[in-house]
Design an enzyme around this catalytic site. Structure first.
Site, PDB file in Angstrom:
ATOM      1  N   LEU A   1      35.430  35.339  31.008  1.00 34.40           N
ATOM      2  CA  LEU A   1      35.362  34.109  31.791  1.00 34.40           C
ATOM      3  C   LEU A   1      35.902  34.410  33.186  1.00 34.40           C
ATOM      4  O   LEU A   1      36.853  35.178  33.345  1.00 34.40           O
ATOM      5  CB  LEU A   1      36.207  33.006  31.147  1.00 34.40           C
ATOM      6  CG  LEU A   1      35.702  32.401  29.838  1.00 34.40           C
ATOM      7  CD1 LEU A   1      36.693  31.361  29.326  1.00 34.40           C
ATOM      8  CD2 LEU A   1      34.323  31.788  30.000  1.00 34.40           C
ATOM      9  N   ASP A   2      35.293  33.806  34.212  1.00 33.08           N
ATOM     10  CA  ASP A   2      35.785  33.981  35.568  1.00 33.08           C
ATOM     11  C   ASP A   2      37.212  33.439  35.691  1.00 33.08           C
ATOM     12  O   ASP A   2      37.655  32.608  34.891  1.00 33.08           O
ATOM     13  CB  ASP A   2      34.881  33.248  36.561  1.00 33.08           C
ATOM     14  CG  ASP A   2      33.440  33.737  36.507  1.00 33.08           C
ATOM     15  OD1 ASP A   2      33.237  34.931  36.225  1.00 33.08           O
ATOM     16  OD2 ASP A   2      32.530  32.920  36.736  1.00 33.08           O
ATOM     17  N   LYS A   3      37.898  33.870  36.727  1.00 34.16           N
ATOM     18  CA  LYS A   3      39.281  33.462  36.960  1.00 34.16           C
ATOM     19  C   LYS A   3      39.427  31.944  37.000  1.00 34.16           C
ATOM     20  O   LYS A   3      40.388  31.382  36.468  1.00 34.16           O
ATOM     21  CB  LYS A   3      39.787  34.075  38.263  1.00 34.16           C
ATOM     22  CG  LYS A   3      41.239  33.792  38.583  1.00 34.16           C
ATOM     23  CD  LYS A   3      41.672  34.536  39.843  1.00 34.16           C
ATOM     24  CE  LYS A   3      43.143  34.298  40.150  1.00 34.16           C
ATOM     25  NZ  LYS A   3      43.580  35.053  41.354  1.00 34.16           N
TER      26      LYS A   3
END
Length: 239
Positions: A101-103
């Site tokens: 998952l992206d930040k």
């Protein structure tokens, strides 16, 4: 497997550190008897500082990822490993994110040390849809559902069109979107291509497995075999 190797593989320390732990008497059995290098009772009867040992491989956990955490061990900022016991980062085999998952994306993150399982979850041929709750900057215009489902949408700087994705409108600026692949910043780039901007993004399910309602943001727990069955649709989800 010798007790030194077992504890080292579970991330409790290097082999040399584990040998020191044994000599210090902090590894015992359920009756409190100190264990040495030549002792090896069943795994469920070993205690480290009085606590049961972690599950041996294969281990799969589910994390409710907060905003601001990355999924890479090498990142200098806070990572999802900071949400787990420190020893988890040193398990052998490694506990890895199943599709990062992206930040700035929150929600359901699976992590596993089971390579074949990881492959099955992320490979397109198994068609495990990933569902995201999207909050947008501007109201939906009505064309997005058809655009995302067309199979003709090509993202900027890419030559291959996206697989069809399903959109369920929840409100003027809210929707659920189901992906069947995982490209870089895909949901954000899809809505950018549709003339909008994603304000918040949360993954709420993978396959048949939903993010547990009782799992608070930042918390984690072990995934059961029954949940893995639900994940792959072998049994229907409850509720």
């Amino acid at each position: 497997m010798k007790i030194v190797k077992l504890l080292a593989n579970l991330g409790y320390g290097s082999r040399r550190e584990v040998e020191r732990f044994l000599k210090a008497g902090i590894v015992t059995d359920t009756d409190g008897h100190v264990l040495g290098e030549r002792d090896f009772p069943p795994h469920d009867q070993i205690r480290f500082q009085g606590e049961p040992l972690d599950q041996v491989s294969p281990l799969t956990i589910i994390v409710n990822k907060p905003d601001g955490y990355t999924c890479s061990k090498e990142d200098p900022d806070v990572t999802v490993y900071d949400l787990l016991p420190p020893r988890f980062e040193h398990r052998n085999p490694t506990l890895s994110p199943v599709g990062r998952l992206d930040k700035d994306t929150t929600g359901m993150l699976l992590m596993t040390d089971d390579g074949p399982l990881l492959h099955r979850i992320i490979h397109p041929k198994y068609n495990l849809g990933k569902v995201y709750h999207v909050t947008l900057d501007r109201p939906l215009e009505g064309h997005e559902k058809e655009l995302f489902a067309s199979g003709n949408l090509t993202l900027r700087n890419e030559g291959k069109p996206l697989l069809p994705a399903e959109l369920e409108v929840l409100g003027e600026k809210e929707a659920l979107i189901t992906l069947h692949e995982g490209r870089y910043h895909q949901v954000r780039r899809m809505f950018a291509a549709a003339g909008n901007h994603v304000v918040a993004l949360k993954r709420i399910s993978i396959g048949g497995l939903k993010l547990p309602e009782d799992l608070e943001e930042g918390d984690w727990r072990i995934v059961t075999q029954a949940e893995l069955d639900v994940l792959f649709g072998r049994v229907p989800a409850q509720g």
